[in-house]
Design a protein around this motif. Structure first.
Motif, PDB file in Angstrom:
ATOM      1  N   THR A 111     -46.010  16.854  37.954  1.00  0.00           N
ATOM      2  CA  THR A 111     -44.424  17.611  37.659  1.00  0.00           C
ATOM      3  C   THR A 111     -43.690  17.289  35.912  1.00  0.00           C
ATOM      4  N   TYR A 112     -43.948  15.999  35.471  1.00  0.00           N
ATOM      5  CA  TYR A 112     -42.845  15.322  34.364  1.00  0.00           C
ATOM      6  C   TYR A 112     -44.283  14.654  33.674  1.00  0.00           C
ATOM      7  N   LEU A 113     -43.931  14.827  32.757  1.00  0.00           N
ATOM      8  CA  LEU A 113     -44.636  13.347  31.468  1.00  0.00           C
ATOM      9  C   LEU A 113     -43.576  12.238  30.910  1.00  0.00           C
ATOM     10  N   PHE A 114     -44.021  11.037  31.212  1.00  0.00           N
ATOM     11  CA  PHE A 114     -42.858  10.164  30.916  1.00  0.00           C
ATOM     12  C   PHE A 114     -43.473   9.062  29.068  1.00  0.00           C
ATOM     13  N   ILE A 115     -42.515   9.058  28.562  1.00  0.00           N
ATOM     14  CA  ILE A 115     -43.252   8.855  27.127  1.00  0.00           C
ATOM     15  C   ILE A 115     -42.549   7.923  26.843  1.00  0.00           C
ATOM     16  N   TYR A 133     -36.613   6.429  24.927  1.00  0.00           N
ATOM     17  CA  TYR A 133     -38.019   7.542  26.612  1.00  0.00           C
ATOM     18  C   TYR A 133     -37.400   8.525  26.413  1.00  0.00           C
ATOM     19  N   LEU A 134     -38.415   9.699  26.860  1.00  0.00           N
ATOM     20  CA  LEU A 134     -38.776  11.048  26.848  1.00  0.00           C
ATOM     21  C   LEU A 134     -39.244  11.009  28.521  1.00  0.00           C
ATOM     22  N   ILE A 135     -39.239  12.092  29.338  1.00  0.00           N
ATOM     23  CA  ILE A 135     -39.335  12.674  30.727  1.00  0.00           C
ATOM     24  C   ILE A 135     -39.643  14.498  30.204  1.00  0.00           C
ATOM     25  N   LEU A 136     -40.455  14.643  29.913  1.00  0.00           N
ATOM     26  CA  LEU A 136     -41.252  15.677  29.480  1.00  0.00           C
ATOM     27  C   LEU A 136     -40.728  16.851  31.075  1.00  0.00           C
ATOM     28  N   GLY A 137     -40.484  17.565  31.682  1.00  0.00           N
ATOM     29  CA  GLY A 137     -40.409  18.453  32.437  1.00  0.00           C
ATOM     30  C   GLY A 137     -40.409  20.199  32.078  1.00  0.00           C
ATOM     31  N   GLY A 170     -40.148  26.462  25.137  1.00  0.00           N
ATOM     32  CA  GLY A 170     -39.784  25.555  25.372  1.00  0.00           C
ATOM     33  C   GLY A 170     -39.837  23.959  25.214  1.00  0.00           C
ATOM     34  N   ALA A 171     -39.541  23.777  26.360  1.00  0.00           N
ATOM     35  CA  ALA A 171     -39.524  21.589  26.495  1.00  0.00           C
ATOM     36  C   ALA A 171     -40.489  21.198  26.017  1.00  0.00           C
ATOM     37  N   ALA A 172     -41.788  21.421  25.981  1.00  0.00           N
ATOM     38  CA  ALA A 172     -42.809  20.976  25.178  1.00  0.00           C
ATOM     39  C   ALA A 172     -42.397  20.912  23.222  1.00  0.00           C
ATOM     40  N   PHE A 173     -42.416  22.527  22.989  1.00  0.00           N
ATOM     41  CA  PHE A 173     -41.658  22.336  21.615  1.00  0.00           C
ATOM     42  C   PHE A 173     -40.746  21.033  20.940  1.00  0.00           C
ATOM     43  N   LEU A 174     -39.411  21.360  22.089  1.00  0.00           N
ATOM     44  CA  LEU A 174     -38.740  20.050  21.667  1.00  0.00           C
ATOM     45  C   LEU A 174     -38.288  18.825  21.861  1.00  0.00           C
ATOM     46  N   ALA A 175     -39.722  18.552  22.575  1.00  0.00           N
ATOM     47  CA  ALA A 175     -40.492  17.342  22.827  1.00  0.00           C
ATOM     48  C   ALA A 175     -41.283  16.792  21.372  1.00  0.00           C
ATOM     49  N   TYR A 176     -42.116  17.687  21.016  1.00  0.00           N
ATOM     50  CA  TYR A 176     -42.177  17.383  19.827  1.00  0.00           C
ATOM     51  C   TYR A 176     -41.527  17.673  18.643  1.00  0.00           C
ATOM     52  N   MET A 177     -40.519  18.047  18.907  1.00  0.00           N
ATOM     53  CA  MET A 177     -39.649  17.631  18.019  1.00  0.00           C
ATOM     54  C   MET A 177     -39.090  16.054  17.814  1.00  0.00           C
ATOM     55  N   LEU A 178     -38.995  16.071  18.917  1.00  0.00           N
ATOM     56  CA  LEU A 178     -37.874  14.271  19.391  1.00  0.00           C
ATOM     57  C   LEU A 178     -39.927  13.623  18.843  1.00  0.00           C
ATOM     58  N   LEU A 179     -40.681  13.621  19.433  1.00  0.00           N
ATOM     59  CA  LEU A 179     -41.528  12.760  19.389  1.00  0.00           C
ATOM     60  C   LEU A 179     -41.679  12.723  17.107  1.00  0.00           C
TER      61      LEU A 179
END
Length: 356
Positions: A111-115, A133-137, A170-179
């Protein structure tokens, strides 16, 4: 929102690999929470210090919005367990978050990714590492860091300007921006390391002091540390682009491809710096060896000059009764002249051959 603002934002986001300076952290609390909610109508921000005694809980994300939880300085197990309990975060993830030397990685927990990632800063005394650390849901992302870094401060303004895109992707695009922001921060460390390498390279022959070798070794160690943390992050990005993680849709892969290209550029630059530093170390050791050979050559020449003089003095220093030269009237001056002639002749010969 004006189209020109969005266009400028995307152009800067996708084509500027030079890195940005971090924001000021002097006014930030050592332990605080920042909750940013992206909705179709705009951005809502809540920021407040975290108090262990109050036992603050994170509000759950809503289905129609994208929520970003940013946790800073919350490093004790009980607080993290209480804050992350509504998200059903696995105990192994909590263990990794509490590990100050966690290797960068990406793991899928369904249900989530841990980075886990590492960034580097420089306080004037040297390069130091910081864990992020990132937790992506599905509709949320949680970022955690052990102390205020100011890393994401410059991008917050851009996020506010382009909240519609974040909400739509979505949250995946926000995760990309943080990465992408974390990878771009490597360019700042790379520029700093390159400047130190060039500065030391210029002083390689001008300053051959005893501290030169430790300084070269520190440069090599910093380059290896940067590369060692960058490679697993690059491998994780490669896994994402292969489609190994369903939480990140293909529409975000094209953006992550740009971030992956940045990691390749960083790896190539770090390899070049590492080779340069290794060459500097070889040159320095060769220079030291050459200087030692020169000193040994001078000492050897002095020894050779005194060898025949010592032989003559030893012969005529023997206490035999029948040594005719001992009774010569000018024998002492003849021996001194012979010794001076031998010494002068060898000095002339060694200077001619440039041994001295």
């Amino acid at each position: 929102m004006k189209k020109t603002a969005k266009k400028d934002y995307l152009q800067d986001l996708l084509t500027n690999p030079s890195g940005q300076a971090r924001g000021d952290t002097k006014k930030q609390s050592a332990r605080h929470l920042n909750i940013t909610v992206f909705s179709p109508d705009g951005v809502q921000i809540q920021e407040f210090p975290y108090d262990i005694k109050q036992q603050t809980l994170l509000p759950p994300p809503t289905d129609n919005n994208v929520t970003w939880y940013h946790l800073v300085g919350i490093n004790d197990a009980d607080s993290l367990h209480r804050l992350l309990e509504p998200f059903a975060v696995h105990d192994l993830v909590l263990e990794d978050i509490l590990n100050i030397k966690q290797r960068p990685k990406i793991e899928d927990y369904g249900t989530y990714l841990f980075i886990a990632a590492t960034v580097f800063g420089n306080d004037g005394k040297g390069m130091h590492a910081d864990q992020i650390y990132l937790i992506l849901g599905k509709n949320f992302i949680i970022s955690l860091q052990r102390k205020p870094l100011g890393l994401f401060t410059p991008m917050r303004k851009r996020l506010h300007e382009d909240f519609e895109r974040v909400h739509a992707q979505g949250a995946a695009f926000l995760a990309y921006m943080l990465l992408d922001r974390m990878v771009d921060d490597y360019f700042v460390s790379l520029d700093h390391l390159t400047a130190k390498t060039e500065k030391l390279d210029q002083k390689l022959f001008a300053e051959q002091g005893t501290d030169m070798l430790p300084r070269i070794h520190r440069l090599k160690r910093d380059a290896v540390r940067l590369r060692r943390t960058l490679l697993p992050l690059r491998e994780g990005l490669s896994q994402i682009m292969r489609g190994d993680f369903p939480l990140i849709p293909p529409s975000v892969h094209i953006f992550l491809r740009d971030t992956y290209d940045h990691t390749l550029q960083l790896s190539e630059s770090l390899d070049a710096i590492r080779d340069t530093v290794q060459s500097m170390m070889d040159v320095h050791l060769s220079f030291q060896s050459n200087a030692l050979n020169k000193q040994m050559r001078v000492l050897t020449s002095i020894t050779i000059i005194f060898m025949p003089l010592t032989l003559i003095a030893g012969i005529y220093g023997m206490n035999f009764d029948f040594m005719p030269e001992l009774h010569w009237k000018y024998g002492y001056f003849i021996i001194l002249g012979l010794m001076a002639t031998l010494a002068g002749g060898m000095l002339w010969l060694f200077n001619r051959k440039r041994w001295l």
